[in-house]
Design an enzyme around this catalytic site. Sequence first.
Site, PDB file in Angstrom:
ATOM      1  N   GLY A 254       0.760  -1.244   0.000  1.00  0.00           N
ATOM      2  CA  GLY A 254       0.000   0.000   0.000  1.00  0.00           C
ATOM      3  C   GLY A 254       0.785   1.285   0.000  1.00  0.00           C
ATOM      4  CD  GLU A 296       0.797  -9.462   0.707  1.00  0.00           C
ATOM      5  OE1 GLU A 296      -0.124  -8.648   0.560  1.00  0.00           O
ATOM      6  OE2 GLU A 296       0.585 -10.664   0.838  1.00  0.00           O
ATOM      7  NE  ARG A 299      -0.028   2.700  -5.752  1.00  0.00           N
ATOM      8  CZ  ARG A 299      -1.061   2.637  -6.592  1.00  0.00           C
ATOM      9  NH1 ARG A 299      -0.983   3.200  -7.779  1.00  0.00           N
ATOM     10  NH2 ARG A 299      -2.178   2.053  -6.240  1.00  0.00           N
ATOM     11  CE1 TYR A 339      -8.858   1.912  -9.416  1.00  0.00           C
ATOM     12  CE2 TYR A 339      -6.868   2.381 -10.659  1.00  0.00           C
ATOM     13  CZ  TYR A 339      -7.762   1.478 -10.135  1.00  0.00           C
ATOM     14  OH  TYR A 339      -7.546   0.142 -10.319  1.00  0.00           O
ATOM     15  CB  CYS A 371     -13.855   4.734 -29.747  1.00  0.00           C
ATOM     16  SG  CYS A 371     -12.810   4.472 -31.172  1.00  0.00           S
ATOM     17  CE1 TYR A 400      -1.626  -3.029  -8.838  1.00  0.00           C
ATOM     18  CE2 TYR A 400      -0.552  -1.078  -7.976  1.00  0.00           C
ATOM     19  CZ  TYR A 400      -0.986  -2.373  -7.811  1.00  0.00           C
ATOM     20  OH  TYR A 400      -0.768  -3.023  -6.614  1.00  0.00           O
TER      21      TYR A 400
HETATM   22  N1  LLP Z   1      -1.236  -7.054  -1.068  1.00  0.00           N
HETATM   23  C1  LLP Z   1      -2.519  -7.216  -1.392  1.00  0.00           C
HETATM   24  C2  LLP Z   1      -3.280  -8.266  -0.756  1.00  0.00           C
HETATM   25  C3  LLP Z   1      -3.113  -6.377  -2.346  1.00  0.00           C
HETATM   26  O1  LLP Z   1      -4.395  -6.532  -2.653  1.00  0.00           O
HETATM   27  C4  LLP Z   1      -2.342  -5.372  -2.956  1.00  0.00           C
HETATM   28  C5  LLP Z   1      -2.925  -4.485  -3.957  1.00  0.00           C
HETATM   29  C6  LLP Z   1      -0.988  -5.259  -2.603  1.00  0.00           C
HETATM   30  C7  LLP Z   1      -0.467  -6.120  -1.639  1.00  0.00           C
HETATM   31  C8  LLP Z   1      -0.072  -4.245  -3.209  1.00  0.00           C
HETATM   32  O2  LLP Z   1      -0.502  -2.952  -3.005  1.00  0.00           O
HETATM   33  P1  LLP Z   1       0.468  -1.752  -3.413  1.00  0.00           P
HETATM   34  O3  LLP Z   1       1.698  -1.852  -2.560  1.00  0.00           O
HETATM   35  O4  LLP Z   1       0.803  -1.927  -4.845  1.00  0.00           O
HETATM   36  O5  LLP Z   1      -0.320  -0.546  -3.143  1.00  0.00           O
HETATM   37  N2  LLP Z   1      -5.061  -1.040  -9.689  1.00  0.00           N
HETATM   38  C9  LLP Z   1      -4.965  -0.116  -8.583  1.00  0.00           C
HETATM   39  C10 LLP Z   1      -4.279  -0.699  -7.395  1.00  0.00           C
HETATM   40  C11 LLP Z   1      -4.932  -1.961  -6.892  1.00  0.00           C
HETATM   41  C12 LLP Z   1      -4.213  -2.580  -5.736  1.00  0.00           C
HETATM   42  C13 LLP Z   1      -4.761  -3.911  -5.441  1.00  0.00           C
HETATM   43  N3  LLP Z   1      -4.117  -4.610  -4.376  1.00  0.00           N
HETATM   44  C14 LLP Z   1      -4.271   1.148  -9.070  1.00  0.00           C
HETATM   45  O6  LLP Z   1      -3.949   1.247 -10.247  1.00  0.00           O
HETATM   46  O7  LLP Z   1      -4.066   2.078  -8.297  1.00  0.00           O
END
Ligand code: LLP
Length: 441
Positions: A254, A296, A299, A339, A371, A400
């Site tokens: 996150g 985890e 991003r 978003y 389009c 993403y």
């Molecule tokens: N762990 C779990 C269980 C998750 O569901 C996610 C992201 C992460 C780790 C990694 O999160 P990060 O560190 O990348 O924030 N498509 C969206 C983001 C969706 C994230 C889904 N889960 C976007 O483009 O902002």
Amino acid sequence: MNSSSLTPSSSIPTPHPLTWGGVECQNLADEFGTPLYVFDTGKIKARCRELRETFIDRWPNTAVRYASKAFLIKEMARLINREGLGLDVVSLGELYTALQVGFPPEDIEMNGNAKSRDEISLAVSSGVGRIIVDHPDELRTIEDLAREKGVKQKILIRVAPGVDAHTHAYIATGKTDSKFGFPADASEGSMLAEALKYSMRSEHLEMTGLHFHVGSQLFDPDDNVRGLAKTIELVKELKDSFGFVTRELNCGGGFGAVINPSVPPVKCASFTDPMMNLLYADCKRYDLEIPRVIIEPGRWVISEAGITLYRVENIKELPKLTYIAVNGGMADNPRYALYQAEYEAVAVKDIDAPIYDPGDGTKFSIVGKCCESGDILIDDAKLPKLSAGDVIALYNSGAYTFSMSSRYNRLQRPAVVFVENGEAKLVSKRQSLEDMIKDEI
Ligand code: LLP
């Protein structure tokens, strides 16, 4: 002609072309075509190093599983493995990609809220380190498949800690009514208590602990801290009520990514230190053993290392609104459409060129070629005066984008290039037209 007439006048500044990983972006666009995803692997490695030095090495018994949904291709999986991190996967495709490059299965964990039997089967048979259980039905499937294979599968149970994180509603995942995880209720008869008792009785399940993930693109470490505080309360309840000792806590990802390279990035420790401090304090307070902690991030590892190059196809000037239409758009980056994600762009030929402002309030929108009127990359862009054929770069677009790209309007998936120390390497080719139709009968 005297020599002084050859000296550029000091009033005309020298252009400052954009380089990424030491390579001129104009040359990348010319050589590999556009749209083009470009990643500076030096920046990715620096993030991996920061994770090792300020999390894994600072706090005992910790680990990182890169969330491959943010961006995964074979070469990315190899890089993560070389950097000593593990991988979080959520699908057959992500797991298959990792296994294809020999990623050690014990360092892979499988997440996901609607895992198919095929996904669980490949996870169990390939020996993934952990499966994060999101629904009670998964327990039986994992158990069946583990029994068939004669193994004991390590699992964690994902909980929704009831935290409404400060982010876009579509990427907040920790609320009580989330589609992810078990409700954070450990009372007798609850979904969580039943799942725990089931797994504790099973010869083929080894329940190691709990998982939570409150959301994505977070800047307030307190979102994760609140998620952790609630999860530790559950750890205590599970111990008191069922004698279950939590050996592992997975705190999800996150951490946010910033809009352009001049903004100071989020430090990993600004998220992990408050969480670890809370963990140590609460474990002492409740007399609990300190569990292994896994994070985890997706991003944060990849997004700022990535830019996307586009070529301007045409410019349409309307009263007070100018559309700068580029040769990509929502098919390679749907994040504004989904978003209203904010981006910043620069003209690669001169990143210091003054912003063009005709002074009449005209808005400059960077739009794509799909389009749809919602096919926007930047709604209100600040850029120098551009012409058709110019190349622009969208900062902070590594996460993403490739992974959420679509085949809308049958646009070809752009190529991916890794750059570092002045060298560029093609790591994923632009989809060919032949490939686009090869599976069609
Ligand atoms: N762990 C779990 C269980 C998750 O569901 C996610 C992201 C992460 C780790 C990694 O999160 P990060 O560190 O990348 O924030 N498509 C969206 C983001 C969706 C994230 C889904 N889960 C976007 O483009 O902002």
